[in-house]
Design a protein around this motif. Structure first.
Motif, PDB file in Angstrom:
ATOM      1  N   TYR A  93       0.874  -1.168   0.000  1.00 50.31           N
ATOM      2  CA  TYR A  93       0.000   0.000   0.000  1.00 50.31           C
ATOM      3  C   TYR A  93       0.916   1.225   0.000  1.00 50.31           C
TER       4      TYR A  93
ATOM      5  N   GLN B  79      -2.403   5.618  -1.949  1.00 49.81           N
ATOM      6  CA  GLN B  79      -3.104   6.706  -1.264  1.00 49.81           C
ATOM      7  C   GLN B  79      -2.475   8.037  -1.641  1.00 49.81           C
TER       8      GLN B  79
ATOM      9  N   ARG C  83      -1.974  11.522  -0.587  1.00 47.87           N
ATOM     10  CA  ARG C  83      -2.008  12.270   0.671  1.00 47.87           C
ATOM     11  C   ARG C  83      -1.368  13.627   0.449  1.00 47.87           C
TER      12      ARG C  83
ATOM     13  N   ILE D 182      -6.750   5.674  -3.522  1.00 44.56           N
ATOM     14  CA  ILE D 182      -7.422   6.068  -2.295  1.00 44.56           C
ATOM     15  C   ILE D 182      -7.062   7.525  -2.028  1.00 44.56           C
TER      16      ILE D 182
ATOM     17  N   ASN E  27      -6.807  10.593   0.592  1.00 43.66           N
ATOM     18  CA  ASN E  27      -6.732  10.835   2.027  1.00 43.66           C
ATOM     19  C   ASN E  27      -7.592  12.032   2.407  1.00 43.66           C
TER      20      ASN E  27
ATOM     21  N   HIS F   2      -9.580   7.323   2.509  1.00 43.10           N
ATOM     22  CA  HIS F   2      -9.065   6.947   3.829  1.00 43.10           C
ATOM     23  C   HIS F   2      -9.335   8.086   4.790  1.00 43.10           C
TER      24      HIS F   2
ATOM     25  N   GLY G 257     -11.096   3.155   4.033  1.00 43.99           N
ATOM     26  CA  GLY G 257     -10.303   2.699   5.167  1.00 43.99           C
ATOM     27  C   GLY G 257     -10.346   3.681   6.309  1.00 43.99           C
TER      28      GLY G 257
ATOM     29  N   THR H  18      -8.311   4.919  10.052  1.00 41.47           N
ATOM     30  CA  THR H  18      -7.191   4.863  10.979  1.00 41.47           C
ATOM     31  C   THR H  18      -7.692   4.427  12.349  1.00 41.47           C
TER      32      THR H  18
ATOM     33  N   ALA I  41     -16.168   0.214   7.178  1.00 39.16           N
ATOM     34  CA  ALA I  41     -14.794   0.250   6.665  1.00 39.16           C
ATOM     35  C   ALA I  41     -14.488  -0.981   5.824  1.00 39.16           C
TER      36      ALA I  41
ATOM     37  N   TYR J 112     -11.247  -1.668   5.096  1.00 39.51           N
ATOM     38  CA  TYR J 112     -10.043  -2.150   5.776  1.00 39.51           C
ATOM     39  C   TYR J 112      -9.821  -1.309   7.018  1.00 39.51           C
TER      40      TYR J 112
ATOM     41  N   ALA K  85      -6.754   0.200   9.600  1.00 39.87           N
ATOM     42  CA  ALA K  85      -5.323   0.494   9.599  1.00 39.87           C
ATOM     43  C   ALA K  85      -4.835   0.752  11.018  1.00 39.87           C
TER      44      ALA K  85
END
Length: 209
Positions: free
Chosen positions: A7, A36, A38, A66, A68, A82, A104, A106, A122, A124, A126
């Motif tokens: 990832y 991701q 970000r 993904i 952020n 995310h 996803g 956190t 979710a 996934y 993390a």
């Protein structure tokens, strides 16, 4: 898509000066499964332009993009999202992006936060940081025991983040990580060829596991 493997997470400082697209393409060519984007800046026009270009690359290499912390941008592009603990409601993001989107959350070092994330939809969960992290040096430390407990409790893929390197990733995978999220150990390189080599090495860890 199956959420397992490397990832890759972008860093606006590491990938400044025209490095973003060639370095990301090298990571994707090396086998990164999720990417991701970000970028915490307020330059919305540039962020949209970069995200569109990254989405094209991900599509070409069979990976998933993904975003952020920007549900609106994710919805505009039809990609994943995310969210950190202070980035808004995961349930609201699920309602906005639909059932198929990869979303996803956190969860730091907390099984309770993971339980909440799963309940809100979710894709996934993390956990991290596991090791000293340049990106989030003050984040709560997660442990290998936490990974084991999460593997037993949840069916969702588990992402390990925070100071992940080629040396310490194998133990994360052995203890239940479905994916390892990597920033500096992937993109802190001098050339795209080096990024690709690192990505292939990370990806090979999952073939061996």
């Amino acid at each position: 898509m199956k959420l397992r493997g490397l990832y890759a997470i972008t860093d606006s400082q590491l990938l400044a000066g025209g490095r973003l697209l060639p370095y990301v393409e090298a990571a994707l060519n090396g086998g990164a499964r999720l990417l991701q984007y970000r970028d915490k800046s307020n330059d919305e026009a540039r962020r949209l332009r970069e995200a569109e270009a990254l989405n094209e690359l991900c599509t070409r290499y069979g990976a998933a993009l993904i975003i952020n912390d920007d549900a609106e941008l994710a919805a505009r592009l039809g990609v994943g999202l995310h969210l950190g603990q202070s980035d808004g409601s995961l349930a609201a993001a699920r309602a906005l992006l639909g059932r198929e989107a990869i979303i996803g959350g956190t969860c730091h070092a907390s099984l309770e936060l993971a339980t909440d994330a799963v309940r809100e939809g979710a894709s996934y969960i993390a956990f991290g940081r596991f090791f000293n992290s340049l990106t989030k040096p003050g984040a709560p430390a997660a442990t290998l025991d936490l990974l084991e407990a999460a593997r037993l409790r949840f069916h969702q893929p588990i992402v390990a983040i925070g100071g992940v390197t080629l040396d310490n990733a194998p133990e994360l995978i052995a203890h239940g990580a479905s994916m390892v999220a990597v920033i500096h150990a992937l993109f802190g390189a001098t050339a795209p060829a080096e990024v690709e080599q690192r990505a292939r090495a990370f990806s090979a860890l999952f073939d061996a596991a």
